[in-house]
Motif scaffolding. Sequence first.
Motif, PDB file in Angstrom:
ATOM      1  N   LEU A  53      45.961  33.309  61.850  1.00  0.00           N
ATOM      2  CA  LEU A  53      45.348  32.873  60.598  1.00  0.00           C
ATOM      3  C   LEU A  53      46.448  32.780  59.552  1.00  0.00           C
ATOM      4  O   LEU A  53      47.014  33.796  59.130  1.00  0.00           O
ATOM      5  N   LEU A  54      46.784  31.573  59.145  1.00  0.00           N
ATOM      6  CA  LEU A  54      47.876  31.344  58.205  1.00  0.00           C
ATOM      7  C   LEU A  54      47.305  30.971  56.838  1.00  0.00           C
ATOM      8  O   LEU A  54      46.517  30.034  56.729  1.00  0.00           O
ATOM      9  N   TYR A  55      47.713  31.708  55.816  1.00  0.00           N
ATOM     10  CA  TYR A  55      47.215  31.503  54.461  1.00  0.00           C
ATOM     11  C   TYR A  55      48.249  30.750  53.634  1.00  0.00           C
ATOM     12  O   TYR A  55      49.459  30.989  53.752  1.00  0.00           O
ATOM     13  N   ASP A  56      47.776  29.875  52.806  1.00  0.00           N
ATOM     14  CA  ASP A  56      48.645  29.130  51.895  1.00  0.00           C
ATOM     15  C   ASP A  56      47.880  28.954  50.582  1.00  0.00           C
ATOM     16  O   ASP A  56      47.056  28.057  50.451  1.00  0.00           O
ATOM     17  N   LEU A  57      48.133  29.844  49.637  1.00  0.00           N
ATOM     18  CA  LEU A  57      47.416  29.845  48.369  1.00  0.00           C
ATOM     19  C   LEU A  57      48.408  29.604  47.241  1.00  0.00           C
ATOM     20  O   LEU A  57      49.444  30.283  47.159  1.00  0.00           O
TER      21      LEU A  57
ATOM     22  N   ILE B 193      39.132  37.743  48.669  1.00  0.00           N
ATOM     23  CA  ILE B 193      37.863  37.223  49.179  1.00  0.00           C
ATOM     24  C   ILE B 193      38.085  36.509  50.511  1.00  0.00           C
ATOM     25  O   ILE B 193      37.328  36.701  51.479  1.00  0.00           O
ATOM     26  N   LEU B 194      39.122  35.688  50.592  1.00  0.00           N
ATOM     27  CA  LEU B 194      39.404  34.954  51.835  1.00  0.00           C
ATOM     28  C   LEU B 194      39.773  35.909  52.956  1.00  0.00           C
ATOM     29  O   LEU B 194      39.349  35.728  54.105  1.00  0.00           O
TER      30      LEU B 194
ATOM     31  N   LEU C 145      39.422  24.638  48.579  1.00  0.00           N
ATOM     32  CA  LEU C 145      39.712  25.404  49.795  1.00  0.00           C
ATOM     33  C   LEU C 145      39.616  24.493  50.993  1.00  0.00           C
ATOM     34  O   LEU C 145      38.689  23.672  51.081  1.00  0.00           O
ATOM     35  N   ARG C 146      40.577  24.621  51.917  1.00  0.00           N
ATOM     36  CA  ARG C 146      40.544  23.860  53.158  1.00  0.00           C
ATOM     37  C   ARG C 146      40.730  24.821  54.331  1.00  0.00           C
ATOM     38  O   ARG C 146      41.618  25.673  54.313  1.00  0.00           O
ATOM     39  N   ILE C 147      39.899  24.680  55.337  1.00  0.00           N
ATOM     40  CA  ILE C 147      39.991  25.465  56.571  1.00  0.00           C
ATOM     41  C   ILE C 147      40.180  24.476  57.708  1.00  0.00           C
ATOM     42  O   ILE C 147      39.327  23.618  57.944  1.00  0.00           O
ATOM     43  N   ALA C 148      41.311  24.571  58.380  1.00  0.00           N
ATOM     44  CA  ALA C 148      41.657  23.605  59.417  1.00  0.00           C
ATOM     45  C   ALA C 148      42.154  24.330  60.654  1.00  0.00           C
ATOM     46  O   ALA C 148      42.547  25.496  60.592  1.00  0.00           O
TER      47      ALA C 148
ATOM     48  N   TRP D 268      44.456  27.304  59.705  1.00  0.00           N
ATOM     49  CA  TRP D 268      45.072  27.299  58.383  1.00  0.00           C
ATOM     50  C   TRP D 268      43.998  27.469  57.317  1.00  0.00           C
ATOM     51  O   TRP D 268      42.980  26.788  57.341  1.00  0.00           O
ATOM     52  N   ILE D 269      44.243  28.370  56.379  1.00  0.00           N
ATOM     53  CA  ILE D 269      43.345  28.601  55.252  1.00  0.00           C
ATOM     54  C   ILE D 269      44.153  28.334  53.994  1.00  0.00           C
ATOM     55  O   ILE D 269      45.032  29.121  53.629  1.00  0.00           O
ATOM     56  N   GLU D 270      43.876  27.221  53.355  1.00  0.00           N
ATOM     57  CA  GLU D 270      44.672  26.785  52.214  1.00  0.00           C
ATOM     58  C   GLU D 270      43.800  26.711  50.970  1.00  0.00           C
ATOM     59  O   GLU D 270      42.658  26.252  51.028  1.00  0.00           O
ATOM     60  N   ALA D 271      44.318  27.152  49.852  1.00  0.00           N
ATOM     61  CA  ALA D 271      43.595  27.118  48.580  1.00  0.00           C
ATOM     62  C   ALA D 271      44.510  26.604  47.479  1.00  0.00           C
ATOM     63  O   ALA D 271      45.694  26.946  47.436  1.00  0.00           O
ATOM     64  N   ARG D 272      43.971  25.775  46.621  1.00  0.00           N
ATOM     65  CA  ARG D 272      44.668  25.281  45.436  1.00  0.00           C
ATOM     66  C   ARG D 272      43.706  25.396  44.255  1.00  0.00           C
ATOM     67  O   ARG D 272      42.500  25.240  44.416  1.00  0.00           O
ATOM     68  N   TRP D 273      44.229  25.670  43.093  1.00  0.00           N
ATOM     69  CA  TRP D 273      43.364  25.809  41.933  1.00  0.00           C
ATOM     70  C   TRP D 273      43.998  25.186  40.699  1.00  0.00           C
ATOM     71  O   TRP D 273      45.217  25.083  40.577  1.00  0.00           O
TER      72      TRP D 273
END
Length: 466
Positions: free
Chosen positions: A305-309, A290-291, A360-363, A348-353
């Motif tokens: 665009l750096l992802y950190d999930l 989805i992201l 979700l954080r977009i910075a 940065w697109i970071e997600a934690r669950w």
Amino acid sequence: MYSPPTGSPDPIFSGPRRSNWVRLRTLILLRWIAIGGQILAVLVAELALGLVLPNGLVAIAIAAAITTNVAATMIYPENQRVSERGLVCVLVFDMVQLSSLLMVTGGLNNPFASLILAQVAISAAVLGLRATLGVCAVALCLTSVNLFVYLPLSGEAGQTMSLDPMFRVGFWAAIVTGVVFQASYARRVTLEMTAMADALSATQMALAREQKLTDLGGVVAAAAHELGTPLATIALVSGEMLDETEEGSDLRNDARLIRDQAERCRVILHSMGRAGKQDQHMRQAPLSSILEEAAAPHGARGIALLYDLAAAPGELAEEPVILRRPEIIHGIRNLIQNAVDFAETTVWIEARWTAARINLRIADDGPGYPVDLLPFLGDPFTRPRRRAVTQQRKNYEGMGLGLFIAKTLLERSGAEITFANGHDHATTRPDAPRIGALVALDWPRAGLERPGGGRHALGENTPTRT
């Protein structure tokens, strides 16, 4: 970094149009009420209070309003709407009529002089700035004239009914102040309401567009998925027929034609969709997909665009599978575009669950949000606020609709949104700048997952709604 992708308003939202909201029939009805009030006030003044009024002049003033009302009723249709110029003329006439009636009944000694504020309020609510200023100027001039030019009120014994000059000047000052305050207050509130209405309309259009795109993608995928096996069978059988027939025979030419047409169908299915069934697999996807789908249009704009999930500490590592709701995809896409627009090098697109929540954080590493405008983020800009943003970012014409649309759509999905200028959010590249704009979103996981949750059979594909 401030505003979203939707920098300029759609033409449907531009141009003066608020005055056209008012029907002439509404103004006629309001004037009948005012005429009835004027007649009642005259009767009470003469019969109950014993005041002596110049009945001829009073009758002429009231008759003028009645005549114009009857003429407007007979000439114009029921659904006639008033242009801005027409509404200005109506309001100015009503003020002149009221002022004339006051002039022959004591001027500012008459407490009903404050009724001139009604026309000011109407003009501020539905007219443009220039027309409103004109109506206010007329109101101030007429009030000032009534301060000096009037026929005094007198009782049955001939005594003059008048206020002390100091009180009369104070009454004039109160009306002048009321005109300015009423116009400013009503206009400010109306502008806020109009901006919000326009922004909500833009949100509905954006959501409808995203829904159509999502449905189209589901139709294409479903058609390709369901017709893939029959087309492969046709291609296989036609290939065997080609191997078993002689070169140049009619049967071989027919088999070649069948194979070519099957291949053509496969190509068409990959390039466009036809109304059919929705693939249930397209209705949900892993969070990472989805992201990536939301960020895809901005992946080739020169910004990393750096992802950190990852799961939160102590939680199961299995990635959530959530519904592909168009409001979520479009809202996140707007936030990512906003970050990309103002980032220096990285977003940065970071997600934690956890078992209950998804964060979700977009910075980005851009200049961040203007501190003085942080409290207003997520609201459509009014003109003064747009000017403030334009001064901070040259050649910018944004209205704040992008952030408003994103916030509205994501809150509709159950998200709690926080805008801030953050630091220490560069978890993927510790050496990168740690300042910039930060958007944090927090969802209840149950609101994003398919009812029943988990990975299980999805059932048969359902017909597409048209």
